[in-house]
Design an enzyme around this catalytic site. Structure first.
Site, short mmCIF file in Angstrom:
data_model
loop_
_atom_site.label_atom_id
_atom_site.label_comp_id
_atom_site.label_asym_id
_atom_site.label_seq_id
_atom_site.Cartn_x
_atom_site.Cartn_y
_atom_site.Cartn_z
N GLY A 99 0.78 -1.04 -0.11
CA GLY A 99 0.25 -0.03 -0.19
C GLY A 99 0.82 1.11 0.09
O GLY A 99 1.96 1.36 -0.25
N GLU A 135 0.19 -4.01 -23.54
CA GLU A 135 1.08 -5.05 -21.91
C GLU A 135 1.93 -5.78 -21.95
O GLU A 135 2.25 -5.76 -20.69
CB GLU A 135 -0.22 -4.99 -21.09
#
Ligand code: M6R
Length: 612
Positions: free
Chosen positions: A101, A492
């Site tokens: 995070g 990608e």
């Protein structure tokens, strides 16, 4: 983003941590590390690069430990190098922690800590937490007070696992808006950021709730709330098996996952289409109620990347079959546009992982406005699954390749079934059409198998074109989203520039890009817009463009004007997106392979995007 594992128990520590990190590596793969408690002291090994680099570093060590943590990183703060890799230690060396995070106020905290003579070796926000925790442990009356004090100072979304030499038999962990699950075993316990990885070790688990702290030891797990009260544990059981994390005969997971698509579709059909063609979603009671369906005024679909593309197809189906207005937006856009939610809106949150930060944020905002939320997720027990009013599982099995394939087709199938179900309940679809579509749906797995038999042909096309610098994908109507998805897949995993367009938009700009060096991939099955598409192809041909077309078998006209053709079996025109996507996945895959790319772990990306 970033994978976290922790283990408390008697198994061989290194092999538990490393095998879990290998399984978690799709979450981030630019560096990895472990920290273990050995005779009351924390030892850390970490290395930039893939997990094989870490393995080389610890291969010959004999590590004996019953408490350890491991991390695989997707860099946010600071480049991918050995120093920025996790775990990070506090300045006094007594604390080591891993983190997933972002700590939004880390610069302010760092400044404060610097004033207190803390110094920092890395550029990460994680090291700030380690030093902040050290400081709070020194100031607070006890460990729990220091833990909650630290948490109260951290802004952002994160999950943490901490070792502390003063409590050498435990791992302290905590989560806020970021996934973390505790696995319960016999005289052993685990922490992990992903249930799909945890189930290799145990099937019993606890979902750590927001703002709870867990103390994990080999013999016990204790969970506390913010008031520091000991909570009763809710132990859950996983009722599915791990899908094989082996590539088997395939070179990459992506190819394996493309080939699993017929199976995934069959699974969805058998789960959701019941006797007499009744469509039933087991965890979606509220949408089964006639009252809700009657009052439903608007769908709002949101998701990111491939999930957003699935939503775009879903919009066509929902509006056509239910006559209910359907809005769709990219989650990272929707969350900041002060959306005017209204009573009787229903929000659909689409997510493979069930933990994409932006998708989750939109869901929470909608729920705050008392809007009902349906999660369409693959990972059961994920945050979006837990926080939705009801979920529909895509049952794709664990998707490991960063490029989403089998979950996309699963999302499409679910959106189609949902549209049919509501359309029938609202009596928009006539009974005979409803049954006809469902009979067509049941044939789709077989038709996808047929397309997979074209693999060699698609591979040859990839070989011919893989050195091109750019590609354009076009489609119309219900096939337009697949033009976007085809372009995303190619970008990608191959790093080639590709752009997807609604075919009708070509003359508004993109035609300027047409030349013999920029192949156009045209999705042009037989449907109501076929003739319009034909005109677009003529415009491309007139400008000497190269055309690779996806056509329904026996389409002589498009065949003649194309440089390459890929044939699609016939189906109901509404179901075409479930077929047209498959050749696009294979084409991207083989182009990437010819370019020598790391298909499953493309640069700069991670499978689960748990940061904003
Ligand atoms: O797990 P989610 O479906 O919420 O993920 C959304 C996107 O991050 C994801 O689809 C991403 O675009 C894939 N790499 C596409 O292949």
């Amino acid at each position: 983003m970033c994978g976290i594992i922790g283990y408390a128990g008697k198994r061989d520590m290194v092999s538990v941590l490393v095998s879990a990190l290998e399984r978690l590596s799709y979450r981030g793969y630019d560096s990895s590390g472990i920290a273990v408690m050995e005779q009351g002291e924390i030892n850390v090994w970490k290395k930039s690069g893939k997990i094989t680099e870490l393995k080389k570093k610890i291969d010959n060590l004999s590590i004996v430990s019953e408490i350890g943590i491991g991390h695989t990183r997707w860099a946010t703060h600071g480049i991918a190098n050995d120093i920025n890799a996790h775990p990070h230690k506090s300045q006094n060396g007594k604390i080591s922690l891993i983190h997933n995070g972002i700590i939004e106020n880390f610069l302010e905290l760092k400044k404060e800590l610097t004033k207190e003579n803390y110094f920092f070796k890395s550029e990460t926000d994680t090291e700030v937490i380690a030093n902040l925790y050290q400081e709070n442990l020194q100031q607070a009356t006890d460990k729990m007070a220091a833990t909650f004090q630290t948490i109260s100072l951290l802004e952002g979304s994160y999950s943490l696992a901490i070792l502390n030499e003063d409590n050498p038999d435990e791992i302290v962990c905590f989560r806020k808006e970021s996934p973390l699950i505790i696995g319960i075993g016999e005289e052993e316990n685990f922490i992990c950021s992903d249930i799909n990885v945890l189930i290799y070790y145990t099937k019993e688990y606890i979902e750590l709730e927001e703002n709870q702290v867990a103390i994990v030891k080999p013999q016990e797990v204790k969970i506390y709330n913010q008031q520091r009260e000991l909570l009763e544990k809710k132990i859950r059981k996983v009722d599915w098996d791990s899908t094989s994390s082996e590539k088997g005969k395939y070179d990459f997971f992506m190819l394996k996952e493309i080939h699993e698509q017929p199976l995934v579709l069959k699974r969805i059909i058998s789960r959701y289409i019941k006797d007499e063609n009744q469509i039933a979603f087991e965890k979606l009671n509220f949408i089964n109620e006639q009252e809700v369906i009657k009052n439903l005024k608007r769908f709002i679909i949101q998701g990111c990347g491939t999930s957003w593309h699935a939503g775009l197809v879903g919009k066509y189906w929902l509006e056509r079959f239910t006559h209910i207005l359907c809005e769709i937006d990219i989650s990272s856009e929707l969350r900041y546009r002060n959306y005017p939610y209204q009573r009787n809106d229903v929000i659909l949150a689409l997510s493979q992982s069930g933990e994409t930060a932006d998708t989750l944020a939109c869901l929470r905002e909608a729920k705050g406005a008392f809007i009902k939320c349906i999660g369409i997720v693959n990972v059961q027990g994920s945050v979006i699954d837990r926080e939705s009013d009801g979920s529909i599982y895509s049952y794709a099995g664990q998707e490991i390749g960063v490029a989403s394939t089998k979950n996309y087709i699963a999302q499409l199938m679910i959106l189609f079934l949902l549209s049919l179900k509501i359309g029938k309940a609202k009596k928009i679809i006539r009974d005979e059409n409803y049954h006809h579509y469902l009979e067509e749906v049941k044939k789709i797995p077989l038709l996808v198998e047929k397309i997979l038999l074209e693999e060699d042909k698609i591979k040859k096309i990839a070989k011919k074109y893989f050195e091109k610098k750019g590609f354009i994908f076009i489609g119309r109507g219900i096939n337009y989203p697949n033009a976007l998805e085809g372009a995303l897949k190619l970008k990608e995993i191959s790093y080639i520039h590709a752009t997807g367009y609604a075919a009708g938009e070509l003359k508004h700009g993109p035609l300027a890009l047409i030349d013999p060096e920029t192949p156009v991939i045209a999705i042009i099955p037989q449907d109501e817009l076929y003739k319009k598409n034909l005109n677009n192809l003529l415009e491309i041909k007139a400008r000497k463009g190269k055309i690779i077309s996806l056509i329904t078998a026996k389409d002589e006209e498009v065949s003649k004007m194309s440089d390459e053709v890929i044939h699609l079996p016939e189906t109901s025109e509404y179901l075409n997106p479930l077929l047209t996507i498959v050749p696009l996945q294979l084409l991207s895959y083989y182009i990437a392979v010819y370019l020598g790319r790391d298909v499953d772990q493309p640069k700069n990306l991670a499978k689960s995007v748990t940061v904003e």
